[in-house]
Design a protein around this motif. Structure first.
Motif, PDB file in Angstrom:
ATOM      1  N   TRP A 295      24.937  19.605 -25.951  1.00 45.30           N
ATOM      2  CA  TRP A 295      24.158  19.899 -27.146  1.00 45.30           C
ATOM      3  C   TRP A 295      23.799  21.373 -27.186  1.00 45.30           C
ATOM      4  O   TRP A 295      23.828  22.071 -26.190  1.00 45.30           O
ATOM      5  CB  TRP A 295      22.905  19.047 -27.229  1.00 45.30           C
ATOM      6  CG  TRP A 295      21.872  19.330 -26.190  1.00 45.30           C
ATOM      7  CD1 TRP A 295      21.844  18.856 -24.911  1.00 45.30           C
ATOM      8  CD2 TRP A 295      20.731  20.173 -26.329  1.00 45.30           C
ATOM      9  NE1 TRP A 295      20.755  19.347 -24.249  1.00 45.30           N
ATOM     10  CE2 TRP A 295      20.057  20.158 -25.101  1.00 45.30           C
ATOM     11  CE3 TRP A 295      20.212  20.916 -27.368  1.00 45.30           C
ATOM     12  CZ2 TRP A 295      18.884  20.874 -24.879  1.00 45.30           C
ATOM     13  CZ3 TRP A 295      19.052  21.630 -27.155  1.00 45.30           C
ATOM     14  CH2 TRP A 295      18.392  21.593 -25.923  1.00 45.30           C
TER      15      TRP A 295
ATOM     16  N   ASP B  72      21.408  23.267 -32.616  1.00 42.61           N
ATOM     17  CA  ASP B  72      21.689  22.764 -33.955  1.00 42.61           C
ATOM     18  C   ASP B  72      22.708  21.633 -34.000  1.00 42.61           C
ATOM     19  O   ASP B  72      22.924  21.044 -35.045  1.00 42.61           O
ATOM     20  CB  ASP B  72      22.151  23.904 -34.867  1.00 42.61           C
ATOM     21  CG  ASP B  72      23.473  24.512 -34.419  1.00 42.61           C
ATOM     22  OD1 ASP B  72      23.900  24.283 -33.266  1.00 42.61           O
ATOM     23  OD2 ASP B  72      24.088  25.227 -35.229  1.00 42.61           O
ATOM     24  N   HIS B  73      23.336  21.306 -32.883  1.00 46.58           N
ATOM     25  CA  HIS B  73      24.320  20.224 -32.868  1.00 46.58           C
ATOM     26  C   HIS B  73      24.485  19.663 -31.454  1.00 46.58           C
ATOM     27  O   HIS B  73      24.079  20.294 -30.482  1.00 46.58           O
ATOM     28  CB  HIS B  73      25.676  20.707 -33.398  1.00 46.58           C
ATOM     29  CG  HIS B  73      26.370  21.655 -32.473  1.00 46.58           C
ATOM     30  ND1 HIS B  73      26.068  23.000 -32.431  1.00 46.58           N
ATOM     31  CD2 HIS B  73      27.334  21.451 -31.548  1.00 46.58           C
ATOM     32  CE1 HIS B  73      26.824  23.581 -31.510  1.00 46.58           C
ATOM     33  NE2 HIS B  73      27.599  22.665 -30.959  1.00 46.58           N
TER      34      HIS B  73
ATOM     35  N   VAL C 135      18.921  14.088 -37.531  1.00 47.50           N
ATOM     36  CA  VAL C 135      20.301  14.538 -37.355  1.00 47.50           C
ATOM     37  C   VAL C 135      21.228  13.737 -38.264  1.00 47.50           C
ATOM     38  O   VAL C 135      20.911  12.619 -38.664  1.00 47.50           O
ATOM     39  CB  VAL C 135      20.768  14.413 -35.886  1.00 47.50           C
ATOM     40  CG1 VAL C 135      19.932  15.299 -34.968  1.00 47.50           C
ATOM     41  CG2 VAL C 135      20.746  12.975 -35.405  1.00 47.50           C
TER      42      VAL C 135
ATOM     43  N   LYS D  73      24.580  16.798 -36.158  1.00 50.20           N
ATOM     44  CA  LYS D  73      24.006  18.115 -36.461  1.00 50.20           C
ATOM     45  C   LYS D  73      22.560  17.938 -36.879  1.00 50.20           C
ATOM     46  O   LYS D  73      22.220  16.991 -37.587  1.00 50.20           O
ATOM     47  CB  LYS D  73      24.762  18.784 -37.611  1.00 50.20           C
ATOM     48  CG  LYS D  73      26.141  19.216 -37.241  1.00 50.20           C
ATOM     49  CD  LYS D  73      26.773  20.020 -38.345  1.00 50.20           C
ATOM     50  CE  LYS D  73      28.151  20.448 -37.856  1.00 50.20           C
ATOM     51  NZ  LYS D  73      28.749  21.445 -38.685  1.00 50.20           N
TER      52      LYS D  73
END
Length: 134
Positions: free
Chosen positions: A33, A36-37, A71, A58
């Protein structure tokens, strides 16, 4: 890499809830990870390397290290890594390299995927769909 069509793609969830639901099924985020993702990974096998089902996501309203972040899932895919046996051809012998570069480079980052794990990966996606999209 083999993409697996899924109803999960585009769905939005709180990351905390996903962790509570998917970790008991064997999924991990681990080191996969960034802020942001990331990916939920499920290890399918170890035949000649490692075979994974990977479900990308994301962040849509904050950073992944925030407990309340939501997410959005991307398209799940199957991924195989075949690791070198023996010494890494690109190992650096510098003072701190043993601390930083502890693992061999993959022999083939996109190794062929054993047939028996393709169906298993598709079934895992269906299981996640049934748990999260009930």
């Amino acid at each position: 890499m083999i993409e697996v069509p899924s109803r999960l793609e585009g769905q939005t969830f709180q990351l905390y809830k996903l962790e509570q639901e998917l970790e008991p099924l064997g999924y991990t985020i681990g080191g996969n990870w960034d802020y942001d993702h990331g990916y939920f990974d499920y290890k399918l096998g170890k035949e000649g390397g490692y075979q994974f089902l990977r479900i990308p996501f994301k962040a849509i309203d904050g950073q992944l290290d925030s407990r309340s972040v939501s997410v959005k899932f991307g398209k799940p895919f199957l991924l195989a890594h075949t690791y070198q046996r023996g010494l890494d051809d690109y190992a650096d012998a510098g003072t701190f390299s043993g601390i930083i570069n502890q693992f061999s480079e993959p022999q083939d980052k996109d190794a062929s995927f054993p047939e028996e794990y393709i169906e298993a990966g598709k079934q895992c996606v269906k299981e996640v769909e049934s748990v999260l999209l009930h």
